[in-house]
Design an enzyme around this catalytic site. Structure first.
Site, PDB file in Angstrom:
ATOM      1  CE  LYS A  32      -3.144   2.574   3.062  1.00 36.88           C
ATOM      2  NZ  LYS A  32      -3.795   2.582   4.384  1.00 36.88           N
TER       3      LYS A  32
ATOM      4  CG  ASP B 154      -5.701   8.280   4.247  1.00 35.67           C
ATOM      5  OD1 ASP B 154      -6.589   8.795   3.545  1.00 35.67           O
ATOM      6  OD2 ASP B 154      -5.920   7.355   5.056  1.00 35.67           O
TER       7      ASP B 154
ATOM      8  CE  LYS C  48      -6.542   8.975   7.654  1.00 39.52           C
ATOM      9  NZ  LYS C  48      -6.968   7.872   8.528  1.00 39.52           N
TER      10      LYS C  48
ATOM     11  CG  ASP D 280      -9.870   7.465   6.614  1.00 37.71           C
ATOM     12  OD1 ASP D 280      -8.811   7.521   5.955  1.00 37.71           O
ATOM     13  OD2 ASP D 280      -9.907   7.541   7.854  1.00 37.71           O
TER      14      ASP D 280
ATOM     15  CD  GLU E 168      -6.783   5.175   2.328  1.00 40.82           C
ATOM     16  OE1 GLU E 168      -5.644   4.890   2.725  1.00 40.82           O
ATOM     17  OE2 GLU E 168      -7.715   5.448   3.105  1.00 40.82           O
TER      18      GLU E 168
ATOM     19  NE  ARG F 204     -10.688  -1.398   4.061  1.00 36.53           N
ATOM     20  CZ  ARG F 204     -11.254  -1.490   5.260  1.00 36.53           C
ATOM     21  NH1 ARG F 204     -12.431  -2.081   5.388  1.00 36.53           N
ATOM     22  NH2 ARG F 204     -10.651  -0.992   6.317  1.00 36.53           N
TER      23      ARG F 204
END
Length: 431
Positions: A192, A197, A204, A274, A276, A278
């Site tokens: 990943k 993020d 977040k 959030d 993301e 996966r």
């Protein structure tokens, strides 16, 4: 390093004048570490953190008792985001320790870079620049960037990364020491690589977002693991797939309620932007499946739930192939990287239901609800072949610390690199 401070090991407790719990006391040439004989490596790492706190820049490890693991524990505690060197190795283990330090320092430094420095393309290019010199005649690579991802069906990486002005990238790096173009791929590592993020529209809070430069830690971990295995003489063909994107908010960003349909036909409703990691890993796992490799290992800073379960001391390991999982846990123990199994069963695939698609990417509750780490692993299991045979998923709870602690300086730790490298060395080719 003739003027460096000498560090010795002392199995006896410190004299009373230094206090009952003193782990570090001065000597004529430097300091001695008083070992906790129940946890010697931890006591060494803690003492090394104290030396770093004193501003010590260079040390020589002297005297008896410094085996490879004890020297490595010292290095992990002594180094920090601002200092990745300064330890003079001792004895026959020096070459192995230098290899470890080379791979760990690269992974930690790139994970600690600012989001502005490290775009998805920069991460991919830095990985190529790190790995290629280790085996220049055996390594080739390909970058799939921006809308080219859609053209090839990699909807997860494209969907997560399309909200940024800096395009998403899939890096496919091929390590083929056989020299044969038709040699089978024995293993694929998938990482990943979310270089920042924000959470997207499921944004977040600032206190969580402030260290989200670390969300590409899985990519750094598997790249460094491959590098370490290559330096140790890996002779099998292995491919590395990094799923790189920035998860940002814009008029182009993916939204809650969107549906992505992957190359294997699985449709996914977005209930949490959030969740993301996966989504991008699904593409990487599908690529790995297409190669026919009998061993697939992915690594990601995927869920806060894994950190809630294990703290920052252990990485979580998920698998449906329980025999492989047990062997991998054994390899992690051999290299002294704490790793713990968390539950995963086929029914975890159904833990994020959707009335509009085959599955959702999360449950519509804060943090994904209970069992979040297992539910995420269940989602990933939809994208691996043969019911999960030969697949391992590392959720890297121990890969990053947001502040200084008794064992680690703030920032990336590199935990997981040795466990994955050893698993790769031991398992690649068995299938």
């Amino acid at each position: 390093m003739t003027d460096s401070i000498h560090i010795t090991l002392q199995p006896k407790a410190a004299e009373a004048k230094w206090g009952k719990k003193a782990s570090l006391t001065p000597t004529d040439s430097g300091f001695q570490i008083h070992l906790d004989n129940a946890f010697p490596a931890r006591s060494i790492q803690k003492a090394a953190r104290q030396l770093d706190g004193l501003g010590v820049e260079e040390v020589t490890l002297s005297g008896d008792g410094w085996d490879l693991e004890r020297q490595w524990a010292f290095y992990l505690g002594f180094t920090s985001a601002k200092k990745m060197a300064g330890v003079q190795w001792q004895g026959e283990a020096a070459t192995q320790l230098s290899q470890l330090a080379h791979c760990f320092s690269w992974a930690r430094q790139i994970t600690n870079q600012t989001p502005e420095q490290l775009s998805p393309e920069a991460l991919a290019n830095a990985t190529v620049a790190f790995l290629t010199p280790l085996a220049p005649d055996a390594i080739s690579h390909r970058l799939i960037t921006g809308d080219a991802l859609l053209a090839e069906g990699w909807v997860g990486i494209h969907g997560v990364g399309r909200g940024s002005e800096r395009p998403p990238v899939m890096l496919v790096l091929d390590y083929n020491p056989t020299g044969k173009a038709d040699a089978p791929v024995d293993a694929v590592l998938v990482g990943k690589g979310i270089t920042f993020d924000s959470g997207g529209y499921s944004i977040k809070p600032s206190e969580s977002m402030s260290y989200m430069k670390c969300d590409m830690g899985g990519a750094a971990t598997v790249a460094a693991a491959l590098g370490l295995a290559v330096m140790k003489g890996l002779s099998r063909r292995v491919q590395l797939v990094l799923c790189c994107a920035e998860n940002l908010i814009s008029g182009h960003a993916y939204k809650l309620g969107d549906i992505l349909t992957y190359k294997n036909g699985t449709s996914v409703e977005i209930l949490n932007t959030d969740a993301e990691g996966r989504l991008v890993l699904a593409d990487g796992l599908l690529y790995a499946s297409e190669t026919g490799a009998p061993l697939i290992i992915d690594a990601a800073t995927l869920t806060g739930a894994a950190m809630v379960a294990l703290g920052n001391d252990y990485n979580a390991l998920f698998a449906l192939d329980t025999a492989l999982q047990q062997r991998a846990l054994g390899y992690a123990t051999e290299v002294q990287e704490p790793t713990w199994p968390l539950p995963l069963a086929p029914w975890h695939q159904g833990q994020c239901p959707s009335p509009y698609a085959d599955t959702a990417n999360s449950r519509p509750v804060k943090g994904g609800g209970t069992g979040g780490a297992s539910n995420a692993a269940g989602f990933l299991s939809r994208f691996v072949p043969e019911g999960g045979k030969g697949w391992l998923h590392f959720d890297l709870a121990a890969a990053f610390n947001s502040s200084n602690g008794p064992l680690w300086a703030a920032g990336a730790t590199g935990m997981g690199i040795r466990a994955i490298a050893e698993t790769l060395r031991q398992e690649a080719g068995k299938g």
